[in-house]
Design a protein around this motif. Structure first.
Motif, PDB file in Angstrom:
ATOM      1  N   UNK B 350       0.841  -1.201   0.000  1.00 38.15           N
ATOM      2  CA  UNK B 350       0.000   0.000   0.000  1.00 38.15           C
ATOM      3  C   UNK B 350       0.874   1.247   0.000  1.00 38.15           C
ATOM      4  N   UNK B 351       1.110   1.843  -1.150  1.00 43.77           N
ATOM      5  CA  UNK B 351       2.003   3.003  -1.181  1.00 43.77           C
ATOM      6  C   UNK B 351       1.495   4.160  -0.333  1.00 43.77           C
ATOM      7  N   UNK B 352       0.177   4.277  -0.196  1.00 46.25           N
ATOM      8  CA  UNK B 352      -0.333   5.433   0.536  1.00 46.25           C
ATOM      9  C   UNK B 352       0.047   5.378   2.007  1.00 46.25           C
ATOM     10  N   UNK B 353       0.152   4.191   2.542  1.00 45.56           N
ATOM     11  CA  UNK B 353       0.556   4.078   3.948  1.00 45.56           C
ATOM     12  C   UNK B 353       2.060   4.347   4.065  1.00 45.56           C
ATOM     13  N   UNK B 354       2.788   3.785   3.112  1.00 43.79           N
ATOM     14  CA  UNK B 354       4.230   3.944   3.180  1.00 43.79           C
ATOM     15  C   UNK B 354       4.652   5.391   2.949  1.00 43.79           C
ATOM     16  N   UNK B 355       3.800   6.161   2.244  1.00 46.22           N
ATOM     17  CA  UNK B 355       4.216   7.520   1.907  1.00 46.22           C
ATOM     18  C   UNK B 355       4.200   8.457   3.101  1.00 46.22           C
ATOM     19  N   UNK B 356       3.524   8.049   4.162  1.00 50.55           N
ATOM     20  CA  UNK B 356       3.443   8.937   5.327  1.00 50.55           C
ATOM     21  C   UNK B 356       4.707   8.760   6.169  1.00 50.55           C
ATOM     22  N   UNK B 357       5.382   9.860   6.434  1.00 47.99           N
ATOM     23  CA  UNK B 357       6.686   9.739   7.097  1.00 47.99           C
ATOM     24  C   UNK B 357       6.553   9.178   8.503  1.00 47.99           C
ATOM     25  N   UNK B 358       5.425   9.430   9.148  1.00 48.03           N
ATOM     26  CA  UNK B 358       5.322   8.946  10.530  1.00 48.03           C
ATOM     27  C   UNK B 358       4.998   7.447  10.586  1.00 48.03           C
ATOM     28  N   UNK B 359       4.778   6.835   9.415  1.00 49.74           N
ATOM     29  CA  UNK B 359       4.579   5.383   9.404  1.00 49.74           C
ATOM     30  C   UNK B 359       5.874   4.630   9.115  1.00 49.74           C
ATOM     31  N   UNK B 360       6.974   5.343   9.017  1.00 50.67           N
ATOM     32  CA  UNK B 360       8.254   4.690   8.727  1.00 50.67           C
ATOM     33  C   UNK B 360       8.798   4.022   9.997  1.00 50.67           C
ATOM     34  N   UNK B 361       9.635   2.987   9.801  1.00 50.36           N
ATOM     35  CA  UNK B 361      10.265   2.387  10.975  1.00 50.36           C
ATOM     36  C   UNK B 361      11.164   3.399  11.690  1.00 50.36           C
TER      37      UNK B 361
END
Lengths: 598, 661
Positions: B350-361
């Motif tokens: 899901x690129x939309x989730x990955x695109x949010x910086x606060x969802x990064x490891x």
């Protein structure tokens, strides 16, 4: 009740109609001997100054004269003032039966003009929105051209012997202008006339099409809120809607061109607002927060604020902002006893040559103000009074609101507001705060002491009882400690005065009180035993130590008495005293540690 | 000749008993901590102004304003036509209303007593207010776990921990601001319930849980960790009537209450995330029943019965679960939760989730940055918890271990980790300090004893040294926290500031300039197309209709906007006509050197644009040079140089001279 109101309203309407129906007539005896008209069209406003020399060519005295305007001029008329020799003349609207299409103002002369005499009158007129941008839309880099359509002659009901008109322009760039000989054009002015023997109501269309890049900025709505506090501050807040009413922007806006080429002639980047010299805590914001682009310069007589809207204003663009500041009340509020007078500007400076379409002024007075009387320098419409509620209010602050349309810089004048305010009401707000805190503390005190549990918790209660007993022990012990201090004082006194008898009476008393306190502590100790043996032991221990302490002190006392009576040598005394002192010290140390634990 | 006069008085001016002194000290420390936690969050207000920060808070602010003005029922039924044009959004049913209701309630109460504060200021100062309350709750929670000393240390630590401040500075008006308070409150109530086993505390816990559900989607963490705690208690043989009462009450009341939130609806009984709680609820009943049966039967009978029942129940349970999942009655786990368990899941799917910086490891450094000494104190705290294992200590151990895992997966979950870090470090610091402080005390009074207990070498000196070192650590922690707060977490991001050549402050207010122009100089019904990041801000500040916003619920629609941005001008024009667009807003930072502009985000637009069927023609590699670089100069790929986004951003940019020449 409603019926009565309706009847009254009807009566008023009829009365007004009757008043309006009375027509004035044109006095043929009056002659404009000389009219010198100055038309200033260098800003967005049309400023006219007419210097009229009136002559009474008839036989009766003349008390008034008429000024004539076209209907359009009347609609856009913002400010009218007539004066003669330094005194302002009264004027009012008037109508003439034969000239229904022309609007008149009737000006009352100060002194009646006698036959054959002349009088000089200076009439100042300011009109808004009479300069029409032509073309109505321009591109970003284009200059703004406007057109003025007027009359070569001064519109007057009277015959004019000689008249001239000087038009002041903002720049030498003129597209075209109508000519009616004699006409001369110099750098930034055009002179029409002199024209001789012009009959009344003469009209000849004058057209000037010229470049005018001065800001065409209209304040579409200005709401001014003045909040008066008797604690020394007046807060002013103005909510302003501005609209660029010049030639509308055609096509795109390029920020690049705007920044680099400085060719946006008619756009408005910033403007200056002048505020009172004592203004402080100035803010400049809008619905979405602070507008960070402004500079404030404090000068001797004013505070100058350089306001930059969030974006440059081009034709047809609008913005909205709020500006506010505080001024000390002593500059504007005068009082004598309970009577107060507030004297402030109805309207303050927004920017140079501004025009306000609609002004609403709200004056928020302190709570409890009565008998409000408002005086204004020119007629305004008074809106119904309302109430305003804010910090520490109970019944609300009275708000006086007035409104007026079409205002210009000349309307910056003071209003006067009289009211009564009983000074005892000053105490209301501090008292409210005191009461609020009082209630808060009382609630906490009651809550802490309230026991809402259904079942009794013996252990906790016993603990609480013990702690209250311990508190009593502390109190009694404190008293006892003070008595010991007194005893020591007596001891020192005895050493110096050597009056044994007096000392004995004093110490007897102290000893008796100490015994009472000790007894009291012992009683409490017995009570504690019922709840906690551990604490009771501690109290016992305390009592034992106290006994040691007391015995040592008393022994010291006896020794001193012996020393004074000569039954003991100094050396003996010293030898006996040192261990006693040590004993006392040790006992006290232990007492302190016990008391620290209960 | 006269002996020195003795001081008979035993008490100073503070005529108080020990207990009172104790209370006073605790109250003083706690109030100071609460004030500190409020005031250290005000950097941005003092430096800039009382303004809402970032993106999501603007939406929350807008909805709060609506709620405050229109009332709850209108809010509940609110269909927002300003967002997601032409789809619109049912606001009332798609948000957690706790935050808005809280602020609106505060607003109305204050205005009722004529404290005329406006909605914006309530919103701006809500997060600091709630962090003050969090400080108090943390004290009580840690007090239940270890004692008042640990409580005080934990309270002071959480008052300034950057991991929490990052989400609760003044103006950061987001769900997390109050959710952390709710979460800790629920934990506190839960621990009280487990300790006492009373219905009162269990019900209070469910009410706190309800508040938590109403305010943040993170409640799922809570409804999984509490059952996990119960499960662990069962496994370790600590299951008791207290736990039974506490959990049964919490689950039943909490679930019913949570279903009242329309956004949650039937999820607590239909999605896998909530199944754990349900399963544990069932287990609780069985366990209690088994305990009852065991008390009535002899051992052999019981063994037989137990085995038979267990196997049947397990088999049927699993079968039912499988069937229901297959039939779609139980929704599969949503993307965000997969990415919790498998950090690479989102990126791949899901690129939309990955695109949010606060969802990064989370990076290792950010642990130290956000927690400083707590990182090292955390294991010490765990050790102290293990040394004295109780029901409540097991809970905090579980919470600590789980949240450290989750925080490692997603940056924003650092927020959940920070409180437990503070509590465990509070326990650690207070335990160690009290141990060593006693050694110092011994010196004066028990010198003689020391001779006999000669095992400790120079014990008071070492103790003193240790206490000093600890104090230095604590001071360093304070300095670090203040510095981080001031430098990293106190910029509103809507207003940017920089230092000029002469050291003066330059303010970039371009966002608001654009939004305000839109607000006043475009038609009321104008539709603005922009990347979704700016959606909430445009609706709140410009009051105009937008196509996509930060509530990224419709991937297809966002993808369509991405396609428009990534296509050539004529293709983009078609898409924009189709979407009824009047204005396009792009943020370009090339001139001022603002790095998080739309060109920076552009690759995500390409990825998201190309992730749906209609955007099949958009391929990420077309936007790279043959060498695989993302270049915007003349060597860039022609597809990039001809797309709408590039053309809008770099329009006539070649004529501009920037600082870089």
């Amino acid at each position: 009740m409603e019926v009565i109101v309706k009847v009254l309203v009807t009566l008023l309407v009829v009365a007004a109609g009757a008043a309006a129906a009375t027509y004035d007539s044109i006095n043929r005896d009056v002659i404009n001997k000389k009219v010198d008209r100055k038309l200033d069209i260098s800003s967005q406003l049309l400023k006219i100054t007419n210097k009229i020399t009136l002559e009474n060519g008839g036989s009766g005295a003349v008390r008034s004269f008429l000024l004539a305007f076209t209907r359009q001029e009347k609609e856009n008329l913002s400010y009218l003032n007539a004066q003669s020799g330094g005194t302002v003349l009264k004027f009012g609207e008037a109508r003439v039966q034969e000239h229904r299409d022309i609007e008149f103002y009737k000006v009352e002369l100060k002194d009646a003009l006698q036959p054959g005499k002349t009088v000089n009158v200076e009439v100042e007129i300011i009109m808004t929105q009479l300069l029409e941008p032509y073309p109505a839309t321009i591109q970003q880099g284009e200059k703004q051209l406007v057109r003025y359509a007027g009359n070569h002659y001064v519109l007057s009901p009277y015959t004019t012997t000689t008249q001239t008109t000087t038009v002041t322009l903002p720049s030498p760039n003129i597209e075209s202008y109508s000519r009616l000989k004699p006409t001369t054009h110099t750098d930034t002015s055009i002179t029409y006339g002199p024209y001789d023997g012009v009959a009344g109501f003469s009209e000849d269309p004058m057209n000037i099409h010229f470049e005018n890049n001065s800001p065409f900025l209209a304040v579409t709505k200005l709401e001014r809120v003045i909040e008066v506090s008797h604690w020394g501050n007046i807060a002013v807040e103005e909510t302003i809607d501005v609209l660029h009413i010049g030639a509308k922007l055609k096509g795109p806006f390029s920020r690049y061109d705007y920044q680099r080429e400085h060719n946006s002639y008619s756009s408005i980047k910033s403007f200056k607002t002048i505020m009172p010299a004592s203004a402080k805590d100035v803010y400049y914001r809008d619905e979405i927060g602070n507008i960070s682009t402004s500079h404030m310069r404090v000068q001797d007589d004013a505070v100058e604020l350089d306001l930059r809207p969030r974006f440059p204003l081009f034709g047809g663009w609008k913005t909205h902002y709020k500006i506010g500041y505080n001024v000390p009340s002593y500059e504007y509020l005068y009082s004598s006893g309970d009577h107060y007078i507030l004297k402030m500007r109805i309207l303050d400076h927004v920017f140079d040559d501004f025009a306000v379409d609609e002004l609403v002024v709200k004056i928020i007075l302190p709570e409890g103000v009565r008998n409000i009387v408002l005086e204004t320098p020119y007629p305004v419409e008074r809106l119904p009074d309302t109430l305003h509620f804010t910090y520490l209010d109970t019944v609300g602050r009275p708000v006086v609101s007035v409104t007026k349309r079409n205002l210009v810089e000349s309307h910056i004048q003071d209003f006067t507001l009289h009211y009564q305010f009983p000074s005892i009401l000053m105490l209301q707000e501090p008292l409210l705060v005191v009461i609020a805190f009082f209630i808060l503390f009382i609630t906490v005190i009651i809550y802490v002491r309230l026991d809402l549990t259904l079942s009794k918790d013996d252990a906790t209660e016993a603990k609480m009882r013990v702690s209250s007993y311990c508190e009593q022990v502390h109190t009694h012990h404190d008293k006892r400690a003070r008595l010991y201090e007194k005893l020591e004082e007596e001891l020192q006194k005895l050493k110096s005065s050597k009056d044994v008898a007096q000392s004995q009476t004093a110490t007897k008393k102290i000893q008796a009180t100490i015994r009472d306190e000790t007894q009291a502590i012992a009683d409490i100790g017995a009570k504690i035993r019922a709840d906690s043996a551990e604490y009771a032991e501690k109290v016992l221990e305390l009592q034992k130590l106290d006994k040691i302490l007391r015995d040592s002190v008393l022994q010291q006392l006896t020794n001193v008495e012996k020393l004074v009576a000569g039954k003991m040598s100094k050396q003996q005394y010293m030898d006996a005293d040192a261990p006693l002192h040590k004993k006392k010290e040790e006992a006290l140390e232990k007492i302190k540690s016990i008391l620290g634990n209960i | 000749m006269s002996a020195p006069v003795l001081n008979y008085r035993t008490r100073g001016w503070l005529r108080m008993s020990v207990e009172k002194q104790d209370t006073l000290l605790k109250m003083a420390v706690l109030s100071l901590a609460a004030i500190l936690s409020f005031s250290c969050r005000l950097f941005s207000v003092l430096r800039f102004e009382s303004v809402i920060h970032e993106f999501d808070p603007y939406f929350n602010y807008r909805t709060t304003k609506f709620l405050a003005e229109e009332g709850f029922y209108n809010f509940h039924n609110w269909f927002d036509d300003r967002a997601w044009y032409p789809l619109g959004r049912i606001i009332g049913g798609t948000i957690y209303p706790g935050l808005m209701v809280t602020s609106a309630a505060i607003y109305h109460i204050l205005n009722l007593v004529n404290i005329t504060i406006d909605v914006r200021n309530v919103c701006v100062f809500l997060a600091p207010l709630f962090s003050s309350l969090t400080t108090l709750v943390t004290y009580h929670l840690a007090k239940e776990l270890k004692g008042p000393g640990a409580g005080l240390v934990a309270a002071v630590m959480i008052a300034i921990v950057p991991g929490y401040i990052s989400r609760s500075v003044a103006g950061s008006y987001d769900n997390e601001g109050i959710a952390i308070f709710c979460m800790l409150l629920t934990y506190y109530m839960w621990i009280k319930a487990v300790k006492t086993g009373t219905l009162f505390w269990s019900t209070m816990a469910s009410l706190a849980y309800f508040y938590m559900v109403s305010s943040w989607g993170g409640y799922v963490f809570l409804i999984n960790i509490i059952p996990l705690h119960v499960l662990t208690l069962m496994i370790t043989g600590r299951f008791s009537h207290r736990v039974y009462v506490a959990y049964s009450t919490l689950y039943v009341i909490g679930t019913i209450l949570s279903m009242q939130i329309s956004f949650v609806g039937f999820q607590p009984v239909s999605t896998s995330e909530h199944m754990g709680a349900f399963g544990v609820f069932g287990l609780c009943q069985i366990h209690a029943f088994v305990d009852y049966v065991r008390s009535r039967l002899n051992k052999i009978q019981f063994e037989v019965l137990f085995r038979a029942v267990i196997s049947t129940v397990a088999v049927t349970g699993i079968l039912v679960l499988v069937v229901l999942t297959a039939m779609g009655k139980i929704a599969p786990w949503t993307g965000r939760f997969y990415s919790l368990l498998d950090p690479s899941y989102a990126k791949n799917n899901i690129p939309i989730i990955a695109s949010v910086s606060e969802h990064q490891p989370t990076a290792w450094s950010s642990f130290y940055f956000d927690l400083q000494m707590l990182t090292f104190m955390f294991p010490v705290g765990l050790y102290f918890c293990f040394t004295k294992l109780t029901d409540e200590n097991i809970f905090i151990i579980l919470y600590g271990v789980l949240s450290i895992y989750f925080a490692g997966v997603m940056v924003r979950l650092m927020l959940v980790l920070a409180p437990v870090m503070c509590i465990l470090s509070g326990i650690a610091v207070s335990s160690m300090l009290s141990t060593y402080m006693k050694q110092i005390d011994d010196v004066k009074t028990e010198k003689k004893k020391a001779k006999f207990e000669g095992n400790y070498f120079m014990r008071s000196e070492i103790a003193t040294f240790f206490v000093c070192v600890m104090s230095v650590f604590l001071v360093m922690y304070t300095l670090h926290c203040t510095w981080v707060t001031s430098e990293a977490y106190s910029s509103p991001s809507i207003v940017l500031s920089a230092r000029g050549h002469d050291g003066s402050r330059i303010i970039f207010d371009d966002f608001r300039e654009a939004y305000y122009w839109l607000r006043h100089n475009t038609p009321e019904d104008a539709k603005v197309m922009s990347w979704w990041d700016y959606g909430y801000q445009i609706t709140a500040m410009a009051n105009r209709t937008i196509l996509v916003d930060n509530n990224t619920w419709n991937n297809t629609h966002i993808s369509r906007v991405g396609q428009a941005m990534a296509s050539t001008e004529d293709k983009a024009y078609e898409i924009m006509r189709e979407l009824d667009v009047d204005y396009v807003l792009v943020i370009f930072g090339g001139l001022t050197g603002y790095s998080s502009d739309d060109i920076n985000k552009f690759l995500w637009m390409v990825r998201i644009g190309g992730s749906t069927e209609k955007g099949g023609h958009i391929k990420e590699h077309d936007y790279y040079t043959p060498a695989g670089e993302f270049r915007v100069d003349k060597e860039g790929s022609p597809t990039l140089l001809n797309c709408l986004m590039y053309k809008m951003c770099y329009y006539r940019f070649g004529q501009v001279y920037t600082e870089g020449g």
